[in-house]
Write a protein that holds these residues in place. Structure first.
Motif, PDB file in Angstrom:
ATOM      1  N   LYS A   3      63.601  38.954   5.512  1.00  0.00           N
ATOM      2  CA  LYS A   3      64.651  39.441   5.176  1.00  0.00           C
ATOM      3  C   LYS A   3      65.899  39.031   6.145  1.00  0.00           C
ATOM      4  N   ALA A   4      65.519  38.483   7.139  1.00  0.00           N
ATOM      5  CA  ALA A   4      66.489  37.720   8.005  1.00  0.00           C
ATOM      6  C   ALA A   4      66.525  36.571   7.963  1.00  0.00           C
ATOM      7  N   GLY A   5      65.757  35.801   6.840  1.00  0.00           N
ATOM      8  CA  GLY A   5      65.955  34.230   6.395  1.00  0.00           C
ATOM      9  C   GLY A   5      64.935  33.641   7.147  1.00  0.00           C
ATOM     10  N   VAL A   6      63.951  34.158   7.921  1.00  0.00           N
ATOM     11  CA  VAL A   6      63.106  33.434   8.698  1.00  0.00           C
ATOM     12  C   VAL A   6      61.867  32.940   7.818  1.00  0.00           C
ATOM     13  N   LYS A   7      61.385  31.790   7.914  1.00  0.00           N
ATOM     14  CA  LYS A   7      60.270  31.305   7.260  1.00  0.00           C
ATOM     15  C   LYS A   7      58.935  31.927   7.868  1.00  0.00           C
ATOM     16  N   VAL A   8      58.371  32.376   6.936  1.00  0.00           N
ATOM     17  CA  VAL A   8      57.029  33.149   7.243  1.00  0.00           C
ATOM     18  C   VAL A   8      55.876  32.566   6.875  1.00  0.00           C
ATOM     19  N   LEU A   9      54.816  32.073   7.809  1.00  0.00           N
ATOM     20  CA  LEU A   9      53.378  31.605   7.514  1.00  0.00           C
ATOM     21  C   LEU A   9      52.680  32.248   7.883  1.00  0.00           C
ATOM     22  N   ALA A  10      51.452  32.768   6.920  1.00  0.00           N
ATOM     23  CA  ALA A  10      50.531  33.612   7.405  1.00  0.00           C
ATOM     24  C   ALA A  10      49.025  32.801   7.271  1.00  0.00           C
ATOM     25  N   THR A  11      48.101  32.857   8.176  1.00  0.00           N
ATOM     26  CA  THR A  11      46.851  32.074   8.060  1.00  0.00           C
ATOM     27  C   THR A  11      45.589  33.389   7.803  1.00  0.00           C
ATOM     28  N   THR A  12      45.152  33.124   6.862  1.00  0.00           N
ATOM     29  CA  THR A  12      43.776  33.887   6.477  1.00  0.00           C
ATOM     30  C   THR A  12      42.581  33.214   6.837  1.00  0.00           C
ATOM     31  N   PHE A  13      41.967  33.841   7.898  1.00  0.00           N
ATOM     32  CA  PHE A  13      40.887  32.936   8.355  1.00  0.00           C
ATOM     33  C   PHE A  13      39.766  33.969   9.017  1.00  0.00           C
ATOM     34  N   LEU A  14      38.816  33.518   9.945  1.00  0.00           N
ATOM     35  CA  LEU A  14      37.520  34.138  10.195  1.00  0.00           C
ATOM     36  C   LEU A  14      37.007  34.919   9.301  1.00  0.00           C
ATOM     37  N   LYS A  51      55.200  38.567  -1.454  1.00  0.00           N
ATOM     38  CA  LYS A  51      56.376  38.312  -1.643  1.00  0.00           C
ATOM     39  C   LYS A  51      57.408  38.029  -0.595  1.00  0.00           C
ATOM     40  N   TRP A  52      56.886  38.199   0.847  1.00  0.00           N
ATOM     41  CA  TRP A  52      57.379  38.160   1.959  1.00  0.00           C
ATOM     42  C   TRP A  52      56.925  36.784   2.544  1.00  0.00           C
ATOM     43  N   LEU A  53      55.977  36.189   2.040  1.00  0.00           N
ATOM     44  CA  LEU A  53      55.576  34.817   2.793  1.00  0.00           C
ATOM     45  C   LEU A  53      56.172  33.503   2.137  1.00  0.00           C
ATOM     46  N   ASP A  54      56.275  32.489   2.939  1.00  0.00           N
ATOM     47  CA  ASP A  54      56.875  31.227   2.412  1.00  0.00           C
ATOM     48  C   ASP A  54      55.530  30.365   2.083  1.00  0.00           C
ATOM     49  N   TYR A  55      54.608  30.520   3.339  1.00  0.00           N
ATOM     50  CA  TYR A  55      53.508  29.746   3.018  1.00  0.00           C
ATOM     51  C   TYR A  55      52.226  30.549   3.332  1.00  0.00           C
ATOM     52  N   LEU A  56      50.876  30.396   2.810  1.00  0.00           N
ATOM     53  CA  LEU A  56      49.782  30.916   2.880  1.00  0.00           C
ATOM     54  C   LEU A  56      48.758  29.971   3.099  1.00  0.00           C
ATOM     55  N   LEU A  57      48.305  30.006   4.430  1.00  0.00           N
ATOM     56  CA  LEU A  57      47.273  28.913   4.990  1.00  0.00           C
ATOM     57  C   LEU A  57      45.831  29.472   4.647  1.00  0.00           C
ATOM     58  N   LEU A  58      45.156  29.088   3.972  1.00  0.00           N
ATOM     59  CA  LEU A  58      43.795  29.406   3.391  1.00  0.00           C
ATOM     60  C   LEU A  58      42.723  29.732   4.574  1.00  0.00           C
ATOM     61  N   ASP A  59      42.774  28.864   5.779  1.00  0.00           N
ATOM     62  CA  ASP A  59      41.803  28.861   6.603  1.00  0.00           C
ATOM     63  C   ASP A  59      42.400  28.223   7.970  1.00  0.00           C
ATOM     64  N   ASN A  60      41.731  28.458   9.122  1.00  0.00           N
ATOM     65  CA  ASN A  60      41.877  28.110  10.434  1.00  0.00           C
ATOM     66  C   ASN A  60      41.096  27.277  11.056  1.00  0.00           C
ATOM     67  N   GLU A  61      41.221  25.659  10.949  1.00  0.00           N
ATOM     68  CA  GLU A  61      40.045  24.728  11.405  1.00  0.00           C
ATOM     69  C   GLU A  61      38.839  24.915  11.049  1.00  0.00           C
ATOM     70  N   PRO A  62      38.322  25.089   9.522  1.00  0.00           N
ATOM     71  CA  PRO A  62      37.039  25.256   9.231  1.00  0.00           C
ATOM     72  C   PRO A  62      36.153  24.125   9.600  1.00  0.00           C
ATOM     73  N   GLN A  63      36.901  23.093   9.988  1.00  0.00           N
ATOM     74  CA  GLN A  63      36.017  21.856  10.505  1.00  0.00           C
ATOM     75  C   GLN A  63      35.132  22.176  11.472  1.00  0.00           C
ATOM     76  N   GLY A  64      35.155  23.158  12.449  1.00  0.00           N
ATOM     77  CA  GLY A  64      34.238  23.442  13.476  1.00  0.00           C
ATOM     78  C   GLY A  64      33.708  24.894  13.617  1.00  0.00           C
ATOM     79  N   ASP A  65      33.994  25.752  12.190  1.00  0.00           N
ATOM     80  CA  ASP A  65      33.831  27.111  12.436  1.00  0.00           C
ATOM     81  C   ASP A  65      32.523  27.503  11.439  1.00  0.00           C
ATOM     82  N   TYR A  66      31.890  26.373  10.910  1.00  0.00           N
ATOM     83  CA  TYR A  66      30.753  26.650  10.017  1.00  0.00           C
ATOM     84  C   TYR A  66      29.486  25.869  10.764  1.00  0.00           C
ATOM     85  N   SER A  67      28.400  26.306  10.196  1.00  0.00           N
ATOM     86  CA  SER A  67      27.137  25.500  10.459  1.00  0.00           C
ATOM     87  C   SER A  67      27.067  24.193   9.995  1.00  0.00           C
TER      88      SER A  67
END
Length: 322
Positions: A3-14, A51-67
């Protein structure tokens, strides 16, 4: 923030947090309860908060997070992790398209790091890291670049210098034609040798510290035995950070059309990165009002950036190639 005009990014991970020790990881296997629950949770998250997000990041550095087993091909020929990421992207897009209020939401590929290696940087990487970049990161970027469900890429610019940031952005510009965000950005890597070296003798003697204690061990000790702000800042002042890094790398990102760039605000318990956050939140006692002290000269460098921005030194960047 929205609401303040700040871009909001959210990362879904783990996504695999409860199964990280399992091989294979259930969340990366199509049709398992873990897979189905992850997709349902993502759809619910996007529908409720998108509705409050500008970017939804689907994961965080999965290159090292799986076997390794999770990166083996499944029955469809795709690595299990890639099939899972594709399913996440499709579910996120379905939730977005179901609600016109989510039109501005940008579905963004998982964040990846060490990209400057592709342009001749990070010469210190070991063979297993290089294999990870070639065998995991490059296929992820290739998929994200072609997928209709992915609208932007996320690179984590953990750098030694402004030149590293340039190599990351140049690699993305030349090879993967989608808008870019830098959800992590810092100069933490330039402090590696400094952290591993012994404390300066004068500093050690001044504060009665053990002989031959490394700076990294000292920082670790500060987590359990916080030190006064002046003592901490005196310590950080000896690190080899470039005072021009913040402003120059931001200017570079602006020229390349980066859509959003994020810097870490407070410490989180990893010595490599807790040298250069804006707040010394884990190594210095909190103030009486519960807020953290500033970390060294980093706030000063960001204020310089803000003044330059407000003075119009950073024009609107050109639209990225599509």
């Amino acid at each position: 923030y929205s609401k303040a005009g700040v871009k909001v990014l959210a990362t879904t991970f783990l996504w695999n947090r409860e199964q990280r020790t399992a091989t294979p990881c259930p969340v990366s296997r199509r049709g398992t309860p873990a897979w189905d629950l992850a997709l349902a949770n993502l759809g619910h998250f996007v529908g409720k908060y998108g509705k409050w997000l500008d970017y939804l990041l689907l994961d965080n550095e999965p290159q090292g997070d799986y076997s390794d087993a999770d990166w083996e091909p499944g029955a469809d020929g795709k690595p299990h992790v890639m099939a899972f990421l594709e399913a996440l992207a499709a579910r996120a897009q379905a939730a977005k398209k179901a609600d016109p209020a989510l039109a501005r939401l940008v579905i963004t590929a998982p964040g990846v790091f060490n990209l400057c290696w592709f342009e001749g940087g990070r010469t210190d990487l070991k063979a297993d890291r290089i294999a990870e970049l070639e065998g995991r990161v490059k296929p992820m970027l290739a998929w994200a670049s072609k997928s209709a469900d992915i609208e932007a890429l996320d690179a984590h610019a953990h750098a030694e210098s402004v030149d590293d940031v340039a190599k990351i952005l140049e690699y993305l510009r030349k090879n993967w034609k989608k808008p870019v965000v830098l959800a992590e950005w810092d100069q933490a890597l330039c402090a590696t040798a400094w952290l591993n070296a012994p404390l300066d003798e004068s500093y050690r003697a001044k504060y009665g510290l053990p002989d031959r204690m490394s700076k990294r061990k000292y920082l670790e000790r500060c987590y359990s035995n916080r030190i006064p702000s002046a003592q901490w800042n005196e310590f950080i002042e000896t690190a080899p950070f470039d005072p021009n890094f913040v402003k120059e790398s931001y200017a570079l990102a602006n020229r390349y059309g980066v859509k959003a760039i994020l810097y870490s605000y407070s410490q989180y318990g990893v010595t490599q990165f807790d040298t250069c956050e804006l707040r010394a939140s884990r190594t210095v006692p909190l103030r009486a009002d519960g807020t953290a002290e500033w970390n060294g000269r980093f706030p000063e460098w960001f204020r310089e950036l803000i003044r330059a921005y407000e003075a119009g030194h950073f024009p609107a960047p050109p639209a990225p190639a599509r």
